[in-house]
Design a protein around this motif. Structure first.
Motif, PDB file in Angstrom:
ATOM      1  N   ALA A   1       0.827  -1.205   0.000  1.00  0.00           N
ATOM      2  CA  ALA A   1       0.000   0.000   0.000  1.00  0.00           C
ATOM      3  C   ALA A   1       0.863   1.258   0.000  1.00  0.00           C
ATOM      4  N   ARG A   2       2.007   1.193   0.631  1.00  0.00           N
ATOM      5  CA  ARG A   2       2.915   2.350   0.677  1.00  0.00           C
ATOM      6  C   ARG A   2       3.407   2.696  -0.728  1.00  0.00           C
ATOM      7  N   THR A   3       3.671   1.696  -1.543  1.00  0.00           N
ATOM      8  CA  THR A   3       4.101   1.933  -2.918  1.00  0.00           C
ATOM      9  C   THR A   3       3.015   2.678  -3.684  1.00  0.00           C
ATOM     10  N   MET A   4       1.767   2.291  -3.482  1.00  0.00           N
ATOM     11  CA  MET A   4       0.664   2.976  -4.148  1.00  0.00           C
ATOM     12  C   MET A   4       0.586   4.438  -3.705  1.00  0.00           C
ATOM     13  N   ASP A   5       0.701   4.662  -2.403  1.00  0.00           N
ATOM     14  CA  ASP A   5       0.674   6.033  -1.884  1.00  0.00           C
ATOM     15  C   ASP A   5       1.795   6.872  -2.483  1.00  0.00           C
ATOM     16  N   LEU A   6       2.979   6.280  -2.590  1.00  0.00           N
ATOM     17  CA  LEU A   6       4.122   7.004  -3.157  1.00  0.00           C
ATOM     18  C   LEU A   6       3.915   7.314  -4.637  1.00  0.00           C
ATOM     19  N   LEU A   7       3.363   6.367  -5.380  1.00  0.00           N
ATOM     20  CA  LEU A   7       3.106   6.615  -6.799  1.00  0.00           C
ATOM     21  C   LEU A   7       2.092   7.740  -6.993  1.00  0.00           C
ATOM     22  N   LEU A   8       1.046   7.741  -6.173  1.00  0.00           N
ATOM     23  CA  LEU A   8       0.047   8.805  -6.272  1.00  0.00           C
ATOM     24  C   LEU A   8       0.660  10.156  -5.909  1.00  0.00           C
ATOM     25  N   ALA A   9       1.483  10.183  -4.868  1.00  0.00           N
ATOM     26  CA  ALA A   9       2.148  11.434  -4.468  1.00  0.00           C
ATOM     27  C   ALA A   9       3.132  11.886  -5.545  1.00  0.00           C
ATOM     28  N   LEU A  10       3.861  10.945  -6.120  1.00  0.00           N
ATOM     29  CA  LEU A  10       4.797  11.266  -7.198  1.00  0.00           C
ATOM     30  C   LEU A  10       4.057  11.859  -8.389  1.00  0.00           C
ATOM     31  N   GLY A  11       2.930  11.282  -8.737  1.00  0.00           N
ATOM     32  CA  GLY A  11       2.135  11.808  -9.841  1.00  0.00           C
ATOM     33  C   GLY A  11       1.652  13.221  -9.572  1.00  0.00           C
ATOM     34  N   ARG A  12       1.169  13.465  -8.359  1.00  0.00           N
ATOM     35  CA  ARG A  12       0.696  14.816  -8.008  1.00  0.00           C
ATOM     36  C   ARG A  12       1.838  15.821  -8.047  1.00  0.00           C
ATOM     37  N   CYS A  13       2.974  15.459  -7.464  1.00  0.00           N
ATOM     38  CA  CYS A  13       4.120  16.388  -7.422  1.00  0.00           C
ATOM     39  C   CYS A  13       4.653  16.670  -8.821  1.00  0.00           C
ATOM     40  N   ALA A  14       4.777  15.635  -9.633  1.00  0.00           N
ATOM     41  CA  ALA A  14       5.259  15.830 -11.003  1.00  0.00           C
ATOM     42  C   ALA A  14       4.279  16.699 -11.790  1.00  0.00           C
ATOM     43  N   GLY A  15       2.997  16.501 -11.561  1.00  0.00           N
ATOM     44  CA  GLY A  15       1.991  17.317 -12.240  1.00  0.00           C
ATOM     45  C   GLY A  15       2.091  18.774 -11.853  1.00  0.00           C
ATOM     46  N   ARG A  16       2.263  19.035 -10.568  1.00  0.00           N
ATOM     47  CA  ARG A  16       2.397  20.424 -10.099  1.00  0.00           C
ATOM     48  C   ARG A  16       3.662  21.076 -10.639  1.00  0.00           C
ATOM     49  N   ALA A  17       4.684  20.265 -10.872  1.00  0.00           N
ATOM     50  CA  ALA A  17       5.950  20.785 -11.390  1.00  0.00           C
ATOM     51  C   ALA A  17       5.923  20.945 -12.908  1.00  0.00           C
TER      52      ALA A  17
ATOM     53  N   ARG B   1       5.695  18.510 -15.038  1.00  0.00           N
ATOM     54  CA  ARG B   1       6.320  17.344 -15.678  1.00  0.00           C
ATOM     55  C   ARG B   1       5.220  16.328 -15.995  1.00  0.00           C
ATOM     56  N   THR B   2       4.413  16.646 -17.007  1.00  0.00           N
ATOM     57  CA  THR B   2       3.234  15.832 -17.289  1.00  0.00           C
ATOM     58  C   THR B   2       3.562  14.406 -17.717  1.00  0.00           C
ATOM     59  N   ASP B   3       4.672  14.214 -18.407  1.00  0.00           N
ATOM     60  CA  ASP B   3       5.037  12.845 -18.801  1.00  0.00           C
ATOM     61  C   ASP B   3       5.348  11.988 -17.575  1.00  0.00           C
ATOM     62  N   ALA B   4       6.086  12.553 -16.628  1.00  0.00           N
ATOM     63  CA  ALA B   4       6.410  11.823 -15.395  1.00  0.00           C
ATOM     64  C   ALA B   4       5.155  11.596 -14.555  1.00  0.00           C
ATOM     65  N   ALA B   5       4.279  12.596 -14.524  1.00  0.00           N
ATOM     66  CA  ALA B   5       3.028  12.457 -13.778  1.00  0.00           C
ATOM     67  C   ALA B   5       2.171  11.364 -14.383  1.00  0.00           C
ATOM     68  N   ARG B   6       2.057  11.393 -15.681  1.00  0.00           N
ATOM     69  CA  ARG B   6       1.258  10.367 -16.369  1.00  0.00           C
ATOM     70  C   ARG B   6       1.822   8.976 -16.112  1.00  0.00           C
ATOM     71  N   ALA B   7       3.144   8.832 -16.188  1.00  0.00           N
ATOM     72  CA  ALA B   7       3.764   7.525 -15.961  1.00  0.00           C
ATOM     73  C   ALA B   7       3.478   7.022 -14.542  1.00  0.00           C
ATOM     74  N   ALA B   8       3.592   7.901 -13.557  1.00  0.00           N
ATOM     75  CA  ALA B   8       3.340   7.497 -12.166  1.00  0.00           C
ATOM     76  C   ALA B   8       1.879   7.117 -11.961  1.00  0.00           C
TER      77      ALA B   8
END
Length: 73
Positions: free
Chosen positions: A9-25, A27-34
């Motif tokens: 479950a922690r991996t899922m939480d990290l992927l969702l957080a990574l997607g949000r952070c990349a999106g705010r930055a 970095r849409t390709d990285a956000a989409r991948a996450a």
């Protein structure tokens, strides 16, 4: 993310957080991948709550005004 077990479950939480952070930055390709990775893991686990979180997160960062994003649909 890479060190966690795919069904953790922690991996899922990290992927969702990574997607949000990349999106705010912007970095849409990285956000989409996450988000797509989180989406696939959630689907594999049959976890509807996390699947919805991944899909909605992706929808927040993908800019597809005026065109259809087949992957998101």
């Amino acid at each position: 993310v890479e060190l966690g077990a795919p069904d953790d479950a922690r991996t899922m939480d990290l992927l969702l957080a990574l997607g949000r952070c990349a999106g705010r930055a912007g970095r849409t390709d990285a956000a989409r991948a996450a988000f797509e990775r989180a989406w696939q893991l959630a689907a594999d686990r049959g976890d509807t709550r996390l699947l919805v979180a991944a899909v909605l997160g992706l929808g927040d960062v993908v800019v597809s005004a005026g065109r259809v994003d087949a992957g998101l649909v």
